[in-house]
Design a protein around this motif. Structure first.
Motif, PDB file in Angstrom:
ATOM      1  N   ALA A  67       0.832  -1.205   0.000  1.00  0.00           N
ATOM      2  CA  ALA A  67       0.000   0.000   0.000  1.00  0.00           C
ATOM      3  C   ALA A  67       0.866   1.253   0.000  1.00  0.00           C
ATOM      4  CB  ALA A  67      -0.923  -0.005   1.224  1.00  0.00           C
ATOM      5  N   LEU A  70       2.588   1.873  -3.410  1.00  0.00           N
ATOM      6  CA  LEU A  70       1.731   2.453  -4.445  1.00  0.00           C
ATOM      7  C   LEU A  70       1.515   3.940  -4.196  1.00  0.00           C
ATOM      8  CD1 LEU A  70      -0.974  -0.317  -5.013  1.00  0.00           C
ATOM      9  CD2 LEU A  70       0.990   0.253  -6.430  1.00  0.00           C
ATOM     10  N   MET A  71       1.246   4.312  -2.916  1.00  0.00           N
ATOM     11  CA  MET A  71       0.979   5.724  -2.619  1.00  0.00           C
ATOM     12  C   MET A  71       2.213   6.579  -2.876  1.00  0.00           C
ATOM     13  SD  MET A  71      -1.667   5.876   0.559  1.00  0.00           S
ATOM     14  CE  MET A  71      -0.923   4.752   1.684  1.00  0.00           C
ATOM     15  N   ALA A  81      -2.088   4.484   6.014  1.00  0.00           N
ATOM     16  CA  ALA A  81      -2.112   3.020   6.005  1.00  0.00           C
ATOM     17  C   ALA A  81      -2.331   2.464   7.408  1.00  0.00           C
ATOM     18  CB  ALA A  81      -0.805   2.482   5.422  1.00  0.00           C
ATOM     19  N   CYS A 122      -7.548   6.236   3.967  1.00  0.00           N
ATOM     20  CA  CYS A 122      -6.620   6.761   2.956  1.00  0.00           C
ATOM     21  C   CYS A 122      -7.335   7.638   1.929  1.00  0.00           C
ATOM     22  CB  CYS A 122      -5.929   5.613   2.232  1.00  0.00           C
ATOM     23  SG  CYS A 122      -4.729   4.754   3.236  1.00  0.00           S
ATOM     24  N   GLY A 201       0.165  -6.194  -7.874  1.00  0.00           N
ATOM     25  CA  GLY A 201       0.612  -4.812  -7.759  1.00  0.00           C
ATOM     26  C   GLY A 201       1.755  -4.523  -8.715  1.00  0.00           C
ATOM     27  N   GLN A 239      -5.014   5.972  -4.141  1.00  0.00           N
ATOM     28  CA  GLN A 239      -5.007   5.900  -2.688  1.00  0.00           C
ATOM     29  C   GLN A 239      -6.187   5.092  -2.165  1.00  0.00           C
ATOM     30  OE1 GLN A 239      -3.118   9.579  -0.864  1.00  0.00           O
ATOM     31  NE2 GLN A 239      -3.680  10.171  -2.936  1.00  0.00           N
ATOM     32  N   ALA A 242      -4.767   1.659  -2.527  1.00  0.00           N
ATOM     33  CA  ALA A 242      -3.764   1.400  -1.492  1.00  0.00           C
ATOM     34  C   ALA A 242      -4.440   1.213  -0.135  1.00  0.00           C
ATOM     35  CB  ALA A 242      -2.758   2.541  -1.434  1.00  0.00           C
ATOM     36  N   ASN A 282       9.910   0.879  -3.211  1.00  0.00           N
ATOM     37  CA  ASN A 282       8.545   1.060  -3.718  1.00  0.00           C
ATOM     38  C   ASN A 282       8.259   0.192  -4.945  1.00  0.00           C
ATOM     39  OD1 ASN A 282       8.108   2.907  -1.686  1.00  0.00           O
ATOM     40  ND2 ASN A 282       8.630   4.666  -2.966  1.00  0.00           N
TER      41      ASN A 282
END
Lengths: 351, 306
Positions: A67, A70-71, A81, A122, A201, A239, A242, A282
């Motif tokens: 998560a 991705l953000m 998160a 989020c 992902g 978001q 995520a 990331n």
């Protein structure tokens, strides 16, 4: 990808170096430093149960790490998160105990419901940022605490078992628990979900149009605007996704390991996810090994605190230093073979 | 029940409580203000508060003096903020993430040290720590409204109130304040004009750390008389929200801190009315979000859209 693997290798070397930096001086305050260090370093591997501990601890970190990755790829400093993870567990418990779902649907239904509701932690900062320009960093930090108290309200007023001594929910029915997959450990099917999520992902981020748009927005918002990308919509949907992942992680953790909901406060998995995301650069595909590395340290710290007069919070110090060094941009000077990549990165930043 | 509550709100002692609750937020917010105006917003102020609270309790217990505890808390705050500066300057690490790392380190280190010193992982009850005194102004006692509010407030509450014009004047009228704002606005231009950017940023962070340490000392040596794990409970983040809401000025920061302090006091007081305590406890964290959004929305409405 090669670059990513290389920088992850450096990050892992860093992890070990920092652990040694914190641990060795501390060990010498103990009567038997050699054995204490051995407990920390080798203890997590000395039995099937301990290896199982590493894997089960890593499972939620994979969700929150993915998560956060991705953000951050989208260029948002959303720290929601943590709240999403907590709310995910709370609303999964709500769906299990009050949802009236049939036995075959309760497991998946709870994860989906928990994920969707927890995602709000989020989404709200994202919307406030896109719509009003309010700093997502500040609002997500505030809303984590709000999410915690809101979750405790749900537990206390709707799920609380009056016969239990502490503030815990009613026990979950067996149908709601996730199946265990490795005999002799508590590793559950959530691990498979976590690995699948990280794989998906990776595909999403690097092999789809939406993932590409996300990376463009994160890397260069001005260019994205020039291209006419719908930046606001992309930021909010990333978001939301995520948040969904982090909150599903909370639901999976709750259904995989606990007989009832009993968290008194935020468990800290969101902050751990931050460390995992940084270690993984990331990159979703590198999130599982990063989560395993961090949970290895956590299990080591736990064993240390159980056998010696030291508290397991030592791992928190290691994590802090890892964040610091892993985000440092002078690594080119410290690690020569990284120099070229960093030079490229920095020149790209200044252009 | 509600009328009782309204009467309670009109009671000057409510405002006295608001001031007490606002003190740590205001002190930390002023620290955040100074760091933000220099372009290095100190996210680590949450952890610095925690470290200050812990240091105050430990040093005051061992030296047997509350003032020594306060001094130590301020110095530890300075030292931690200097570490943050060192990470930014020499490691060139990320501003926000280093702040997060500092928070994490302080949370862990306080538990670790508390356990090493007392064998307890929750509270410092076994340490004979001291508290900082209240200032009793007997000549105010007779006055109707001012008396109950100001007659006996904690020494750090007064310090925080006096610090508001102090910080405001430092930023607005001194050479250092001018340089600090220049560095925050445009570091390269400031450097070209001959300002030592690093020195200014170091000073700004060190001052913000001192404020954070003092805010922590108030928590453990005024608000209550012990240290509890995680006792800053997001107040450092609330303080950052107050600073952002305050729009970059000391007086604005004071007003924002008062609003957030009132929200916290209300959340505690409303529990007597019979509302669920958990929902009320979300109030101090939701109010800053609303205030921030309204503030930004107001800004958007007066600035031309690009």
């Amino acid at each position: 990808m090669l670059d990513a693997f290389r920088s992850t290798a450096v990050a892992f070397a860093l992890l070990l170096g920092v652990a040694a930096l914190v641990l060795i001086p501390l060990a010498f305050t103990l009567p038997d430093p050699g054995r204490a260090i051995a407990t920390f370093v080798l203890g997590p591997f000395d039995s099937v149960r301990h290896i199982g501990n590493i894997v089960e601890t890593a499972t939620p970190l994979m969700f929150t790490g993915l998560a956060v990755s991705l953000m951050f790829r989208a260029g948002m400093f959303n720290l929601g998160a943590e709240g999403a993870y907590f709310l995910g567990a709370v609303f999964a418990a709500l769906a299990i105990l009050k949802g009236g779902l049939p036995a075959w649907a309760v497991c998946g239904g709870a994860i989906v419901f928990g994920g969707a509701m927890g995602s709000l932690a989020c989404v709200v900062p994202a919307v406030l940022r896109v719509r009003f320009g309010a700093s997502e960093l500040v609002t997500s930090l505030m809303l984590n605490y709000a999410a915690m108290f809101a979750g405790l309200f749900v537990v206390n007023y709707f799920l609380r078992d009056p016969n239990a001594g502490a503030m815990v929910s009613y026990a979950f029915p067996p149908a709601a628990r996730l199946a265990q997959i490795l005999p002799g450990t508590r590793v559950h099917i959530g691990l498979v979900l976590a690995l699948a999520a990280c794989g998906a992902g990776g595909v999403y981020l690097f092999s789809t149009r939406w993932g590409y748009a996300l990376r463009v927005v994160g890397a260069n918002p001005g260019y994205a605007r020039h291209l006419g990308l719908p930046i606001g919509r992309i930021l909010i949907s990333v978001q939301a996704l995520a948040g969904l992942i982090a909150a599903a992680g909370g639901a999976v953790e709750m259904q995989g390991l606990y007989p009832r909901f009993g968290w008194p406060s935020l468990p800290g998995a969101g902050w751990d996810g931050l460390v995992v995301g940084i270690l993984a650069g990331n990159s979703p595909l590198l999130v599982p090994p990063a989560a395993l590395a961090l949970s290895y340290l956590k299990v080591g710290g736990d064993l240390l605190s159980r056998n010696y007069d030291i508290s397991a919070e030592i791992v928190g110090l290691i994590q802090a230093l890892v964040i610091l060094f892993a985000t440092a941009r002078v690594r080119g000077r410290l690690f020569p073979f990284e120099r070229r990549r960093l030079a490229r990165q920095i020149s790209a930043e200044t252009v | 029940m509600w009328t009782n509550f309204l009467v309670h709100l009109a009671d000057p002692s409510f405002f006295a409580t608001v001031l007490r609750v606002t003190t740590p937020i205001l002190l930390a917010a002023l620290g955040a203000l100074i760091s933000d105006r220099a372009g290095v917003l100190n996210i680590g102020i949450e952890g610095i508060m925690l470290a200050g609270a812990f240091t105050g309790v430990v040093i005051s217990a061992f030296v047997n003096s509350a003032w020594a505890g306060l001094l130590a808390a301020v110095l530890v705050g300075c030292a931690l903020a200097s570490l943050l500066f060192a990470a930014l300057r020499w490691l060139r690490s990320d501003l926000v993430l280093s702040g997060v790392a500092l928070n994490l380190a302080c949370t862990s280190a306080t538990v670790l040290l508390l356990y090493a010193l007392t064998g307890d992982k929750g509270m410092s009850g076994s340490l004979p720590s001291r508290v900082l005194p209240e200032v009793h102004l007997s000549f105010l006692k007779g006055l109707t409204i001012i008396g109950p509010i100001f007659a006996s407030q904690h020494v750090l509450t007064w310090a925080s109130l006096f610090a508001v014009p102090g910080v405001g004047m430092l930023l607005t009228y001194t050479r250092f304040g001018l340089r600090l704002r220049a560095v925050g606005e445009n570091a390269e231009a400031a450097a070209l004009a001959g300002v030592h950017v690093d020195r200014v940023r170091f000073a700004a962070l060190a001052i913000s750390g001192a404020f954070g340490g003092a805010a922590g000392a108030f928590l453990s040596m005024g608000y209550v008389s012990w240290f509890a794990v995680g006792m800053s409970a997001g107040r450092g983040f609330v303080a950052i929200a107050a600073e952002v809401m305050g729009g970059g000025g000391a007086v604005g920061t004071l007003l924002a801190a008062l609003v957030l302090g009132s929200a916290q006091t209300l959340a505690t007081n409303l529990q007597g009315v019979g509302l669920p305590s958990e929902l009320l406890e979300t109030l101090p964290y939701i109010v800053p979000v609303f205030a921030l959004v309204l503030h930004r929305a107001a800004l958007l409405s007066i600035t031309p859209q690009l």
